[in-house]
Motif scaffolding. Structure first.
Motif, mmCIF file in Angstrom:
data_model
loop_
_atom_site.group_PDB
_atom_site.id
_atom_site.type_symbol
_atom_site.label_atom_id
_atom_site.label_comp_id
_atom_site.label_asym_id
_atom_site.label_seq_id
_atom_site.Cartn_x
_atom_site.Cartn_y
_atom_site.Cartn_z
ATOM 1 N N HIS A 146 -4.871 3.361 3.413
ATOM 2 C CA HIS A 146 -5.159 2.222 3.371
ATOM 3 C C HIS A 146 -4.114 1.445 4.296
ATOM 4 O O HIS A 146 -4.078 0.487 5.033
ATOM 5 C CB HIS A 146 -4.936 1.526 2.087
ATOM 6 N N GLU A 178 0.960 -1.184 0.122
ATOM 7 C CA GLU A 178 0.036 -0.057 0.087
ATOM 8 C C GLU A 178 0.921 1.303 0.076
ATOM 9 O O GLU A 178 0.726 2.218 -0.841
ATOM 10 C CB GLU A 178 -0.748 0.019 1.186
ATOM 11 N N GLN A 211 -11.504 -2.473 -3.459
ATOM 12 C CA GLN A 211 -10.802 -2.822 -4.543
ATOM 13 C C GLN A 211 -11.855 -2.883 -5.896
ATOM 14 O O GLN A 211 -11.628 -2.687 -7.050
ATOM 15 C CB GLN A 211 -10.110 -4.203 -4.748
ATOM 16 N N GLU A 246 -3.835 5.787 -0.537
ATOM 17 C CA GLU A 246 -3.340 4.569 -0.342
ATOM 18 C C GLU A 246 -2.427 4.479 1.072
ATOM 19 O O GLU A 246 -2.285 3.518 1.637
ATOM 20 C CB GLU A 246 -2.140 4.260 -1.402
ATOM 21 N N GLU A 300 -3.880 -1.741 -9.758
ATOM 22 C CA GLU A 300 -4.885 -1.982 -9.069
ATOM 23 C C GLU A 300 -5.534 -3.539 -9.077
ATOM 24 O O GLU A 300 -5.736 -4.238 -8.144
ATOM 25 C CB GLU A 300 -6.119 -1.119 -9.073
ATOM 26 N N GLN A 320 -5.151 10.111 -4.650
ATOM 27 C CA GLN A 320 -5.222 8.426 -5.007
ATOM 28 C C GLN A 320 -3.974 7.970 -4.149
ATOM 29 O O GLN A 320 -4.178 7.065 -3.040
ATOM 30 C CB GLN A 320 -4.947 8.135 -6.215
ATOM 31 N N ILE A 348 -3.211 -5.749 -6.948
ATOM 32 C CA ILE A 348 -3.580 -5.506 -5.533
ATOM 33 C C ILE A 348 -4.609 -6.242 -5.168
ATOM 34 O O ILE A 348 -4.860 -6.861 -4.035
ATOM 35 C CB ILE A 348 -3.748 -3.867 -5.174
ATOM 36 N N GLU A 388 -12.306 0.696 -6.671
ATOM 37 C CA GLU A 388 -11.295 1.466 -7.369
ATOM 38 C C GLU A 388 -11.174 0.869 -8.877
ATOM 39 O O GLU A 388 -10.660 1.610 -9.662
ATOM 40 C CB GLU A 388 -10.164 0.837 -6.513
HETATM 41 FE FE1 FEO Z 1 -4.912 0.329 -1.487
HETATM 42 FE FE2 FEO Z 1 -5.668 1.276 -4.431
HETATM 43 O O1 FEO Z 1 -5.495 -0.136 -3.090
#
Ligand code: FEO
Length: 164
Positions: free
Chosen positions: A53, A17, A127, A50, A94, A46, A97, A130
């Motif tokens: 996150h 992240e 996710q 992150e 993404e 963005q 991820i 996103e």
């Molecule tokens: Fe933390 Fe864009 O996923």
């Protein structure tokens, strides 16, 4: 108490992240250098998401009595090409991820670690959002192309993220 395998997996995800934040900051600077201030702003927002996150996972790990092991964050690429390529790369990142979150979720299930499974549900949902949001941006960019007035219109739209 969290298992050592889940602790390691969460620490690895925290690093990812943080890398995502680095990557989007680098992309933002790249767009800014091409005078696409709106795309740059969107990517900076963005990057902040992150970082949030990572912080959320850190808090969860600590709440479970786990040990935080911060590692060096990889350097992002220096060149990204045109804006379409930037967002294609964002979408690809993404998707990777999403794969990591799915693997973490599966691990939580196998370990019968219900607390981790519930915490990771938030990331599964995030996710989906996103990939959807960035997929739309890629579609719009393909529709208008890298040249012409359309991309500047999109740039002004992207610059409104979190401001309206
Ligand atoms: Fe933390 Fe864009 O996923």
């Amino acid at each position: 108490m969290i298992s050592s395998t889940m602790q390691d997996a969460l620490n690895a995800q925290i690093n990812l992240e943080q890398y995502s934040a680095q990557l989007y900051l680098a992309m933002s600077a790249h767009c800014s250098g091409k005078s696409f201030k709106g795309f740059a702003h969107w990517l900076t927002v963005q990057a902040s998401e992150e970082t949030a996150h990572a912080a959320k996972l850190i808090q969860f790990l600590l709440d479970r009595g786990g040990r935080l092991e911060l590692k060096a964050v990889a350097a992002p690429p220096k060149e990204f090409g045109g804006v379409i390529h930037v967002f294609e790369e964002t979408l690809a990142h993404e998707k990777s991820i999403t794969g990591r979150i799915s693997a973490l979720f599966e691990q939580a299930r196998q370990e019968k670690d219900h607390a981790s499974e519930i915490a990771l549900q938030w990331y599964v949902t995030e996710q989906v959002e996103e990939e959807c949001r960035i997929g739309e941006i890629v579609d719009h960019l393909h529709a208008v192309g890298d040249q012409g007035g359309g991309i500047w219109y999109l740039d002004s739209k992207m610059g409104k993220r979190g401001r309206s």
